[in-house]
Design an enzyme around this catalytic site. Sequence first.
Site, mmCIF file in Angstrom:
data_model
loop_
_atom_site.group_PDB
_atom_site.id
_atom_site.type_symbol
_atom_site.label_atom_id
_atom_site.label_comp_id
_atom_site.label_asym_id
_atom_site.label_seq_id
_atom_site.Cartn_x
_atom_site.Cartn_y
_atom_site.Cartn_z
ATOM 1 N N THR A 123 0.565 -1.346 -0.117
ATOM 2 C CA THR A 123 0.249 -0.421 0.038
ATOM 3 C C THR A 123 0.493 1.272 0.293
ATOM 4 O OG1 THR A 123 -1.414 1.006 1.639
ATOM 5 C CG2 THR A 123 -0.469 -0.978 2.502
ATOM 6 N N ASP A 124 0.108 2.510 -0.530
ATOM 7 C CA ASP A 124 0.724 3.884 -0.226
ATOM 8 C C ASP A 124 1.134 3.789 0.959
ATOM 9 O OD1 ASP A 124 -1.387 4.250 -0.163
ATOM 10 O OD2 ASP A 124 -1.506 5.964 -1.692
ATOM 11 N N GLU A 125 0.275 3.403 1.863
ATOM 12 C CA GLU A 125 0.556 4.098 3.606
ATOM 13 C C GLU A 125 1.736 3.997 4.311
ATOM 14 O OE1 GLU A 125 -3.567 3.488 5.731
ATOM 15 O OE2 GLU A 125 -4.632 3.380 3.784
ATOM 16 N N TYR A 150 -2.010 -0.791 10.920
ATOM 17 C CA TYR A 150 -2.023 -1.299 9.355
ATOM 18 C C TYR A 150 -0.316 -0.621 8.819
ATOM 19 C CZ TYR A 150 -3.809 -1.425 4.426
ATOM 20 O OH TYR A 150 -3.440 -1.894 3.434
ATOM 21 N N LYS A 154 1.752 -3.956 7.219
ATOM 22 C CA LYS A 154 2.525 -3.750 5.905
ATOM 23 C C LYS A 154 3.662 -3.059 5.652
ATOM 24 C CE LYS A 154 0.143 -4.810 3.316
ATOM 25 N NZ LYS A 154 0.098 -6.013 2.506
HETATM 26 N N1 LIG Z 1 -7.940 -1.926 -0.707
HETATM 27 C C1 LIG Z 1 -7.282 -1.002 -0.698
HETATM 28 O O1 LIG Z 1 -7.440 0.053 -1.069
HETATM 29 C C2 LIG Z 1 -5.419 -1.746 -0.595
HETATM 30 C C3 LIG Z 1 -5.052 -0.881 -1.187
HETATM 31 C C4 LIG Z 1 -3.409 -1.163 -1.342
HETATM 32 C C5 LIG Z 1 -2.641 -2.304 -1.169
HETATM 33 N N2 LIG Z 1 -3.652 -3.242 -0.674
HETATM 34 C C6 LIG Z 1 -3.411 -4.498 -0.210
HETATM 35 O O2 LIG Z 1 -3.609 -5.303 -1.106
HETATM 36 C C7 LIG Z 1 -3.814 -6.627 0.102
HETATM 37 C C8 LIG Z 1 -5.982 -6.852 -0.281
HETATM 38 O O3 LIG Z 1 -6.203 -5.889 -0.157
HETATM 39 P P1 LIG Z 1 -8.326 -6.144 0.661
HETATM 40 O O4 LIG Z 1 -8.679 -5.167 -0.057
HETATM 41 O O5 LIG Z 1 -8.394 -6.765 -1.218
HETATM 42 O O6 LIG Z 1 -8.297 -6.144 1.452
HETATM 43 P P2 LIG Z 1 -9.547 -7.483 1.907
HETATM 44 O O7 LIG Z 1 -9.670 -7.428 3.968
HETATM 45 O O8 LIG Z 1 -10.673 -7.380 1.571
HETATM 46 O O9 LIG Z 1 -8.979 -9.075 1.958
HETATM 47 C C9 LIG Z 1 -7.686 -9.277 2.649
HETATM 48 C C10 LIG Z 1 -7.512 -11.369 2.263
HETATM 49 O O10 LIG Z 1 -7.182 -11.840 3.345
HETATM 50 C C11 LIG Z 1 -7.583 -12.892 4.127
HETATM 51 N N3 LIG Z 1 -6.844 -13.469 4.624
HETATM 52 C C12 LIG Z 1 -6.659 -12.377 5.947
HETATM 53 N N4 LIG Z 1 -6.191 -12.984 7.192
HETATM 54 C C13 LIG Z 1 -5.204 -14.024 6.465
HETATM 55 C C14 LIG Z 1 -4.196 -14.716 6.882
HETATM 56 N N5 LIG Z 1 -3.938 -15.006 8.220
HETATM 57 N N6 LIG Z 1 -4.571 -16.347 6.388
HETATM 58 C C15 LIG Z 1 -5.261 -16.310 4.723
HETATM 59 N N7 LIG Z 1 -6.307 -15.189 4.602
HETATM 60 C C16 LIG Z 1 -6.223 -14.209 5.333
HETATM 61 C C17 LIG Z 1 -8.995 -12.386 4.306
HETATM 62 O O11 LIG Z 1 -9.459 -13.205 4.512
HETATM 63 C C18 LIG Z 1 -9.656 -11.935 2.987
HETATM 64 O O12 LIG Z 1 -9.892 -12.823 1.701
HETATM 65 C C19 LIG Z 1 -3.790 -6.055 1.581
HETATM 66 O O13 LIG Z 1 -2.655 -6.502 1.200
HETATM 67 C C20 LIG Z 1 -3.371 -4.681 1.287
HETATM 68 O O14 LIG Z 1 -2.327 -4.205 2.218
HETATM 69 C C21 LIG Z 1 -5.245 -2.872 -0.656
#
Ligand SMILES: NC(=O)c1ccc[n+]([C@@H]2O[C@H](COP(=O)([O-])OP(=O)(O)OC[C@H]3O[C@@H](n4cnc5c(N)ncnc54)[C@H](O)[C@@H]3O)[C@@H](O)[C@H]2O)c1
Length: 324
Positions: A123-125, A150, A154
Amino acid sequence: MKLLVTGGAGFIGSNFILYWLKKYPQDYIINLDLLTYAGNLENLKSVEANPNYQFVRGDICDRGIVETLVEENPDVIVHFAAESHVDRSIKDSGVFVKTNVLGTQVLLETARKKNIRFHHISTDEVFGSLEINDGKKFEETTPYDPRSPYSSSKASSDHLVRAYFHTYGLPITITNCSNNYGPYQFPEKLIPFFIANLMDDKKVPLYGKGLNVRDWLYVEDHAKAIDAVIQKGRIGETYCVGGDSEKANIEIAKLLLKEFNKDESYIEYVEDRKGHDLRYAINANKIKNELGWKPEVTFEEGMKLTIDWYKKNESWWRKLTKLS
Ligand SMILES: NC(=O)c1ccc[n+]([C@@H]2O[C@H](COP(=O)([O-])OP(=O)(O)OC[C@H]3O[C@@H](n4cnc5c(N)ncnc54)[C@H](O)[C@@H]3O)[C@@H](O)[C@H]2O)c1
């Protein structure tokens, strides 16, 4: 190609799997997901009978499961699994450190034994916070300065991924992306939360004065960026990914109010989030120039697609609002 995707039942992971199997129907995907509150197999209904798709319920912290799946010799591990909601991390950071840091370490350690290509979604965070009008943007060389539990977790995982490249030569890449929005996003996150509230004729709670700025990227464009990095990215490199679309939270609230024909009395200003980062912005020139990726969906188009999706898929999010 065979992919081991972690967290593929979440928002971005499921969009990525749907995108990938459509674009590369000959490829095989194993989806390892613990199905926490954020994981939802309904997102993947359209591929569950696909012989090239396999779901495994399990924890990325469970070395035994991860080792068994790595025995299937995936060409690449695409690592989405994480705890992803800042507000939850402020209430309880423990599970963020466990999943985001230890879970990533287990995957890296297992990948290392077979030298498996590892793509880490971040993430950009991790870069901290920018001033509102300073014209600066985050880029690959921006020093890390995470400020929430968070983003700290990350950031730790990003450091570990890089350490496995430098120490063991593990073939890694990282993408640091801005805020995503689109179908299948859990309705605790700003855009689907506001849509769900407005569909129920409820107010939208806005932190502080609503002036915090984020860059927004339509989720399918993120999937395309990850695709580009997996196919063409330079090993050991990080790519910043963003939508060239900075919006203050209040702008998003006002756009949604307009879409739902509500006036500004539907905004409820609430106490600001602790340590709320003011502004995130991304300079995505590296991925644009090196890999030819660019966002294809404008914010206005993406918001229309997203609002339509939540209107048409009320049964999907209504069950989840009880969990958030
Ligand atoms: N949502 C955003 O805007 C955003 C932006 C940049 C980066 N990200 C990154 O992208 C990735 C996905 O984000 P998202 O928004 O889809 O998240 P999300 O919370 O919607 O999904 C996370 C998934 O991971 C699974 N999970 C959690 N803990 C687990 C574990 N211990 N073992 C196996 N599976 C597990 C959950 O069941 C879920 O399906 C993350 O790494 C997040 O940091 C998200």
